[in-house]
Design a protein around this motif. Structure first.
Motif, PDB file in Angstrom:
ATOM      1  N   THR A 107       0.832  -1.207   0.000  1.00  0.00           N
ATOM      2  CA  THR A 107       0.000   0.000   0.000  1.00  0.00           C
ATOM      3  C   THR A 107       0.867   1.258   0.000  1.00  0.00           C
ATOM      4  N   LEU A 108       1.961   1.195   0.767  1.00  0.00           N
ATOM      5  CA  LEU A 108       2.808   2.380   0.932  1.00  0.00           C
ATOM      6  C   LEU A 108       3.734   2.643  -0.259  1.00  0.00           C
ATOM      7  N   TYR A 109       4.104   1.585  -0.940  1.00  0.00           N
ATOM      8  CA  TYR A 109       5.194   1.706  -1.913  1.00  0.00           C
ATOM      9  C   TYR A 109       5.026   2.815  -2.958  1.00  0.00           C
ATOM     10  N   PRO A 110       3.807   2.977  -3.522  1.00  0.00           N
ATOM     11  CA  PRO A 110       3.661   4.046  -4.526  1.00  0.00           C
ATOM     12  C   PRO A 110       3.959   5.442  -3.971  1.00  0.00           C
ATOM     13  N   HIS A 111       3.949   5.581  -2.650  1.00  0.00           N
ATOM     14  CA  HIS A 111       4.203   6.893  -2.036  1.00  0.00           C
ATOM     15  C   HIS A 111       5.688   7.120  -1.746  1.00  0.00           C
ATOM     16  N   THR A 112       6.517   6.124  -1.996  1.00  0.00           N
ATOM     17  CA  THR A 112       7.946   6.266  -1.700  1.00  0.00           C
ATOM     18  C   THR A 112       8.679   6.906  -2.883  1.00  0.00           C
ATOM     19  N   GLY A 113       9.964   7.183  -2.663  1.00  0.00           N
ATOM     20  CA  GLY A 113      10.773   7.716  -3.756  1.00  0.00           C
ATOM     21  C   GLY A 113      10.979   9.220  -3.652  1.00  0.00           C
ATOM     22  N   GLN A 114      10.462   9.819  -2.587  1.00  0.00           N
ATOM     23  CA  GLN A 114      10.592  11.276  -2.427  1.00  0.00           C
ATOM     24  C   GLN A 114      11.745  11.658  -1.494  1.00  0.00           C
ATOM     25  N   ALA A 115      11.984  10.838  -0.477  1.00  0.00           N
ATOM     26  CA  ALA A 115      12.939  11.227   0.576  1.00  0.00           C
ATOM     27  C   ALA A 115      14.387  11.154   0.095  1.00  0.00           C
ATOM     28  N   HIS A 116      15.211  11.999   0.690  1.00  0.00           N
ATOM     29  CA  HIS A 116      16.663  11.892   0.504  1.00  0.00           C
ATOM     30  C   HIS A 116      17.163  10.982   1.627  1.00  0.00           C
ATOM     31  N   ILE A 117      17.655   9.825   1.248  1.00  0.00           N
ATOM     32  CA  ILE A 117      18.113   8.847   2.247  1.00  0.00           C
ATOM     33  C   ILE A 117      19.608   9.040   2.472  1.00  0.00           C
ATOM     34  N   VAL A 118      19.952   9.353   3.709  1.00  0.00           N
ATOM     35  CA  VAL A 118      21.338   9.684   4.049  1.00  0.00           C
ATOM     36  C   VAL A 118      21.863   8.693   5.082  1.00  0.00           C
ATOM     37  N   GLY A 119      22.856   7.921   4.702  1.00  0.00           N
ATOM     38  CA  GLY A 119      23.480   6.982   5.637  1.00  0.00           C
ATOM     39  C   GLY A 119      24.558   7.698   6.434  1.00  0.00           C
ATOM     40  N   VAL A 120      24.629   7.422   7.717  1.00  0.00           N
ATOM     41  CA  VAL A 120      25.693   7.977   8.555  1.00  0.00           C
ATOM     42  C   VAL A 120      26.368   6.801   9.243  1.00  0.00           C
TER      43      VAL A 120
END
Ligand code: GDP
Length: 325
Positions: free
Chosen positions: A39-52
């Motif tokens: 259900t959630l997947y179509p809403h993803t792809g917007q965030a900037h994912i930053v690994g620390v």
């Protein structure tokens, strides 16, 4: 609507209680979690994912906390996923979380979650990935993924980020720990934290030498498109240098977008994930069919040199021409 999809819908609508429950569901895996993720997947792809990432004690938690505060000061929403494979605890109730919460408590623009090992590191990597997707889907603009840079599994987790910040600190014995842990290859931004301590400049110089060796074949493209990881010094304890780290992280995101690397990295991420999930699922199904008792019997027979591993694998896969039985 099924309960899990309802939970997903509520989380998408901004219900934090639903979000927390959804994340717990996802940590436990299972079919409910998968329905919610679909259900959630179509809403993803917007965030900037930053690994620390960085060795224990370099100041990751302190710096991540400061980065989250600085992002909030810019009115940017931020999710934090702190991954600690060595900790048996989970569910956002770690002491470290409570310390973090003191600064960020009550702010709906922040969500912090700790993830701990549940059996396998592979499982932790999967769960982390899925929790990041949830935070992305519900609208956090930046998701910080904090991992202990200690082994391959942690490197793999960091690799799923768009931008990876590698933290060093002077005086932890080894000159450049990131080098030892294999983190230099995945670093987009290098931070020498604890710049108030003696040896920080020396550590920065050591990193500089490694960078000079690696660029232009660093992971940011080649030639003029190459991204040269900046080396920044911070004092996470009082926030010194933190705005510069945020600026570098933002510059890296802009570089990825402008060069087309954002899309190619996304594709690589998805491909890795597909292959990993496929591998885990197939292995799981196969082992369920064969049964652990039978696997133990095969192990005994291989150890006793009655049969070799390839013959057994062929038998398990039901291939023809095998004489392991
Ligand atoms: P982590 O294990 O990498 O998450 O590191 P922590 O954030 O827990 O920090 C380890 C220790 O270093 C703590 O006692 C921090 O207070 C301290 N620390 C963090 N940043 C700095 C810094 O910039 N300067 C100094 N002197 N100490 C720091």
């Amino acid at each position: 609507m099924a309960a899990d999809s309802l939970l997903a819908a509520e989380a998408l609508g901004g219900n934090r209680y639903a979000l927390a429950r959804l994340i717990s569901l996802i940590e436990d895996d299972g079919t409910d979690a998968r329905a919610a993720l679909a259900t959630l997947y179509p809403h993803t792809g917007q965030a900037h994912i930053v690994g620390v990432t960085g060795a224990p004690g370099t100041g990751k938690s302190t710096l991540v906390n400061e980065l989250a505060k600085a992002l909030r000061a810019q009115d940017t929403t931020v999710g934090v996923v702190a991954v600690d494979p060595s900790s048996p605890f989970t569910g956002g109730a770690l002491l470290g979380d409570r310390v973090r919460m003191r600064d960020l408590a009550g702010d709906p623009g922040v969500f912090i979650r700790s993830m701990a090992s549940r059996g396998s590191l592979g499982g932790l990597a999967r769960a982390t990935n899925d929790v990041v997707k949830v935070l992305d889907a519900v609208g956090f603009a930046v998701v910080l993924v904090e991992t202990v840079g200690a082994g391959q599994a942690e490197v793999d987790i960091a690799r799923t980020a768009h931008t990876t910040v590698v933290i060093e600190a002077p005086g932890l014995g080894d000159e450049v720990q990131a080098l030892k842990a294999g983190l230099m290859e995945i670093a987009d931004v290098l931070v020498v934290n604890k710049a108030d301590r003696p040896g920080a400049a020396q550590t920065a110089r050591a990193l500089e030498m490694v960078i000079n060796r690696n660029v232009p074949d660093a992971r940011g493209g080649v030639g003029e498109d190459a991204w040269r990881p900046p080396i920044l010094q911070t004092i996470a304890l009082d926030g010194t240098g933190v705005p510069e780290v945020l600026a570098a992280v933002g510059a890296h995101r802009d570089h990825l977008r402008a060069s087309g690397l954002w899309a190619s990295r996304e594709r690589a991420r998805v491909e890795t994930e597909l292959r990993n999930v496929l591998q885990q699922e197939m292995l799981g199904r196969l082992l369920a069919r064969v049964g652990e008792g039978q696997v133990a019997t095969w192990v005994d027979r291989i150890a006793a040199r009655e049969v070799d591993v390839y013959t057994v694998v062929q038998t398990i896969l039901g291939e023809e021409g095998s004489d392991a039985d």
